[in-house]
Design a protein around this motif. Structure first.
Motif, PDB file in Angstrom:
ATOM      1  N   TRP A 212       0.823  -1.206   0.000  1.00  0.00           N
ATOM      2  CA  TRP A 212       0.000   0.000   0.000  1.00  0.00           C
ATOM      3  C   TRP A 212       0.863   1.265   0.000  1.00  0.00           C
ATOM      4  O   TRP A 212       0.393   2.334   0.372  1.00  0.00           O
ATOM      5  CB  TRP A 212      -0.946  -0.036   1.199  1.00  0.00           C
ATOM      6  N   THR A 213       2.103   1.130  -0.425  1.00  0.00           N
ATOM      7  CA  THR A 213       3.045   2.249  -0.454  1.00  0.00           C
ATOM      8  C   THR A 213       3.366   2.649  -1.891  1.00  0.00           C
ATOM      9  O   THR A 213       3.529   1.796  -2.759  1.00  0.00           O
ATOM     10  CB  THR A 213       4.348   1.876   0.282  1.00  0.00           C
ATOM     11  N   LEU A 233      13.135   0.358  -6.022  1.00  0.00           N
ATOM     12  CA  LEU A 233      12.506  -0.682  -6.829  1.00  0.00           C
ATOM     13  C   LEU A 233      12.587  -2.053  -6.167  1.00  0.00           C
ATOM     14  O   LEU A 233      11.799  -2.952  -6.487  1.00  0.00           O
ATOM     15  CB  LEU A 233      13.154  -0.740  -8.214  1.00  0.00           C
ATOM     16  N   ALA A 234      13.526  -2.213  -5.256  1.00  0.00           N
ATOM     17  CA  ALA A 234      13.640  -3.479  -4.525  1.00  0.00           C
ATOM     18  C   ALA A 234      12.593  -3.599  -3.423  1.00  0.00           C
ATOM     19  O   ALA A 234      12.427  -4.676  -2.835  1.00  0.00           O
ATOM     20  CB  ALA A 234      15.036  -3.611  -3.924  1.00  0.00           C
ATOM     21  N   GLN A 235      11.894  -2.494  -3.138  1.00  0.00           N
ATOM     22  CA  GLN A 235      10.869  -2.504  -2.089  1.00  0.00           C
ATOM     23  C   GLN A 235       9.499  -2.782  -2.696  1.00  0.00           C
ATOM     24  O   GLN A 235       9.206  -2.367  -3.818  1.00  0.00           O
ATOM     25  CB  GLN A 235      10.833  -1.152  -1.360  1.00  0.00           C
ATOM     26  N   ASP A 236       8.660  -3.467  -1.932  1.00  0.00           N
ATOM     27  CA  ASP A 236       7.303  -3.713  -2.393  1.00  0.00           C
ATOM     28  C   ASP A 236       6.524  -2.406  -2.392  1.00  0.00           C
ATOM     29  O   ASP A 236       6.728  -1.543  -1.535  1.00  0.00           O
ATOM     30  CB  ASP A 236       6.623  -4.738  -1.478  1.00  0.00           C
ATOM     31  N   GLY A 237       5.631  -2.242  -3.335  1.00  0.00           N
ATOM     32  CA  GLY A 237       4.804  -1.053  -3.428  1.00  0.00           C
ATOM     33  C   GLY A 237       3.852  -1.180  -4.600  1.00  0.00           C
ATOM     34  O   GLY A 237       4.125  -1.915  -5.550  1.00  0.00           O
ATOM     35  N   PHE A 238       2.737  -0.474  -4.544  1.00  0.00           N
ATOM     36  CA  PHE A 238       1.792  -0.557  -5.661  1.00  0.00           C
ATOM     37  C   PHE A 238       2.135   0.451  -6.749  1.00  0.00           C
ATOM     38  O   PHE A 238       1.568   0.396  -7.847  1.00  0.00           O
ATOM     39  CB  PHE A 238       0.357  -0.330  -5.174  1.00  0.00           C
ATOM     40  N   TYR A 239       3.094   1.349  -6.475  1.00  0.00           N
ATOM     41  CA  TYR A 239       3.414   2.404  -7.434  1.00  0.00           C
ATOM     42  C   TYR A 239       4.871   2.793  -7.276  1.00  0.00           C
ATOM     43  O   TYR A 239       5.339   3.081  -6.167  1.00  0.00           O
ATOM     44  CB  TYR A 239       2.511   3.608  -7.164  1.00  0.00           C
ATOM     45  N   GLY A 308     -10.159  -8.941  -5.545  1.00  0.00           N
ATOM     46  CA  GLY A 308      -9.232  -9.185  -6.636  1.00  0.00           C
ATOM     47  C   GLY A 308      -7.820  -9.328  -6.118  1.00  0.00           C
ATOM     48  O   GLY A 308      -7.612  -9.709  -4.973  1.00  0.00           O
ATOM     49  N   ARG A 309      -6.834  -8.963  -6.917  1.00  0.00           N
ATOM     50  CA  ARG A 309      -5.452  -9.136  -6.522  1.00  0.00           C
ATOM     51  C   ARG A 309      -4.974  -7.918  -5.768  1.00  0.00           C
ATOM     52  O   ARG A 309      -5.320  -6.794  -6.064  1.00  0.00           O
ATOM     53  CB  ARG A 309      -4.577  -9.397  -7.733  1.00  0.00           C
ATOM     54  N   ALA A 310      -4.158  -8.171  -4.770  1.00  0.00           N
ATOM     55  CA  ALA A 310      -3.594  -7.074  -3.992  1.00  0.00           C
ATOM     56  C   ALA A 310      -2.592  -6.320  -4.828  1.00  0.00           C
ATOM     57  O   ALA A 310      -2.095  -6.818  -5.822  1.00  0.00           O
ATOM     58  CB  ALA A 310      -2.913  -7.635  -2.736  1.00  0.00           C
ATOM     59  N   PRO A 311      -2.282  -5.063  -4.436  1.00  0.00           N
ATOM     60  CA  PRO A 311      -1.309  -4.287  -5.185  1.00  0.00           C
ATOM     61  C   PRO A 311       0.103  -4.779  -4.936  1.00  0.00           C
ATOM     62  O   PRO A 311       0.343  -5.632  -4.096  1.00  0.00           O
ATOM     63  CB  PRO A 311      -1.498  -2.877  -4.611  1.00  0.00           C
ATOM     64  N   GLY A 312       1.029  -4.180  -5.648  1.00  0.00           N
ATOM     65  CA  GLY A 312       2.432  -4.515  -5.414  1.00  0.00           C
ATOM     66  C   GLY A 312       3.049  -5.175  -6.627  1.00  0.00           C
ATOM     67  O   GLY A 312       2.371  -5.764  -7.459  1.00  0.00           O
ATOM     68  N   ARG A 313       4.365  -5.084  -6.729  1.00  0.00           N
ATOM     69  CA  ARG A 313       5.052  -5.617  -7.902  1.00  0.00           C
ATOM     70  C   ARG A 313       4.878  -7.116  -8.038  1.00  0.00           C
ATOM     71  O   ARG A 313       4.859  -7.663  -9.116  1.00  0.00           O
ATOM     72  CB  ARG A 313       6.550  -5.299  -7.805  1.00  0.00           C
ATOM     73  N   THR A 314       4.773  -7.803  -6.914  1.00  0.00           N
ATOM     74  CA  THR A 314       4.739  -9.257  -6.972  1.00  0.00           C
ATOM     75  C   THR A 314       3.329  -9.808  -7.127  1.00  0.00           C
ATOM     76  O   THR A 314       3.148 -11.003  -7.212  1.00  0.00           O
ATOM     77  CB  THR A 314       5.385  -9.849  -5.710  1.00  0.00           C
TER      78      THR A 314
END
Length: 326
Positions: A212-213, A233-239, A308-314
């Motif tokens: 959610w970051t 970019l190595a950190q999880d985040g939706f944006y 649905g699917r949660a945010p984040g790169r993964t």
């Protein structure tokens, strides 16, 4: 916050329970036609008439408060239709639609407190609601209406000058939790309360992300991005996004690719960020970027009926962020 949020709505019911005042949690569970709020929107109503939250621009709130007080007087919950198809002929919604509201009396304040504790810990939670009560749920699709609560939008902004400070100020006014970084030599940013100084291009700050970051880069001296962008970019985040022209972004990606940043990470990095193209002043840029962040957050994480699917790169599934009750 500009308007009521999950914390203020659930918090009012907790506050009322602590003072011995009964309350009702009201949830929008169905829509026919148009509606100014989405499924999952909520109101809290106390027996003394205090309330938090809304379902329209003022068309039904008085009726909802009266209904909630009647629910408390009679001792049982109910689902009520307002607008199209409602037995209340004198209450009409300006959008011409109909909404179904679930009235849940006496929600357990311990359950509500645990929801807020999980939000504070940057964890999602799901509340299962019916006319008889509310309970935490870790099983999607379980009986009853499922209302998911996602942690609020968090912004990590890195940059300098008025572009950074304008976004920080606007985001804070909107109610976003902001963590901001700027070079220690930037006097303009240093005057903004809470901005953390970057002492050098190679001394990386402690960046922590979650689904959610949002990470936003507002550097015009792009040398600062060389080490910081791979770190973010190595950190999880939706944006993940950075300002600059298409040419600048193309060069940025080429440079990151040269130092070994994986293509999967590069694919998530946005250039030319914001909803308003070709902004020319810091205030408009801040509005443009914040609008895009809120739009994307609501689309994947922040809507009341989050599914649905949660945010984040993964691309995690929402259930993976809903802890089981301990």
């Amino acid at each position: 916050m500009i308007a009521h949020d999950d914390r203020s709505i659930l918090g009012l019911l907790i506050e009322g329970a602590e003072a011995g005042i009964e309350g009702v949690l009201v949830t929008l569970t169905g829509i026919e036609g148009g509606s100014s709020r989405g499924v999952g929107a909520q109101m809290a109503v106390l027996a003394d008439g205090r309330s938090a939250g809304s379902f329209s621009g003022g068309c039904v709130e008085a009726a909802v408060i009266a209904e909630a007080q009647d629910v408390l007087a009679k001792g049982y919950g109910r689902t009520v239709r307002y607008g199209v198809g409602s037995p209340y002929l004198d209450i009409r919604l300006p959008c011409g639609g109909g909404i179904d509201l679930l009235f849940t009396p006496h929600p357990d304040p311990a359950v509500l407190s645990e929801i807020l504790a999980r939000i504070d810990a940057r964890k999602a939670a799901v509340l299962r609601l019916n006319e008889g009560g509310a309970a935490l749920s870790s099983t999607p699709g379980a009986h009853g209406f499922q209302r998911a609560y996602a942690p609020p939008l968090r912004l990590v902004a890195l940059g300098h000058g008025e572009d950074l400070t304008a976004l920080v100020r606007l985001a804070r006014a909107f109610g976003v939790t902001v963590e901001a970084f700027a070079p220690a030599t930037d006097r303009h940013a240093a005057a903004e309360p809470g901005v953390i100084p970057l002492v050098s291009r190679t001394a990386l700050p402690d960046l922590v992300g979650d689904p959610w970051t949002a990470f936003v880069f507002l550097f015009h001296d792009h040398d600062w991005e060389e080490m910081l962008l791979p770190h973010a970019l190595a950190q999880d985040g939706f944006y993940h996004g950075a300002v600059g022209s298409a040419r600048t972004h193309h060069a940025r990606l080429a440079g990151l690719r040269t130092i070994g940043v994986p293509q999967a990470s590069l694919d998530t990095l946005r250039g030319g960020i914001g909803l308003i193209p070709a902004t020319r002043d810091p205030a408009t840029l801040a509005l443009s970027v914040l609008g895009e962040l809120v739009q994307d957050y609501q689309a994947c994480a922040g809507m009341p009926g989050w599914s649905g699917r949660a945010p984040g790169r993964t691309g995690q599934d929402p259930a993976s962020h809903v802890p089981t009750r301990n």
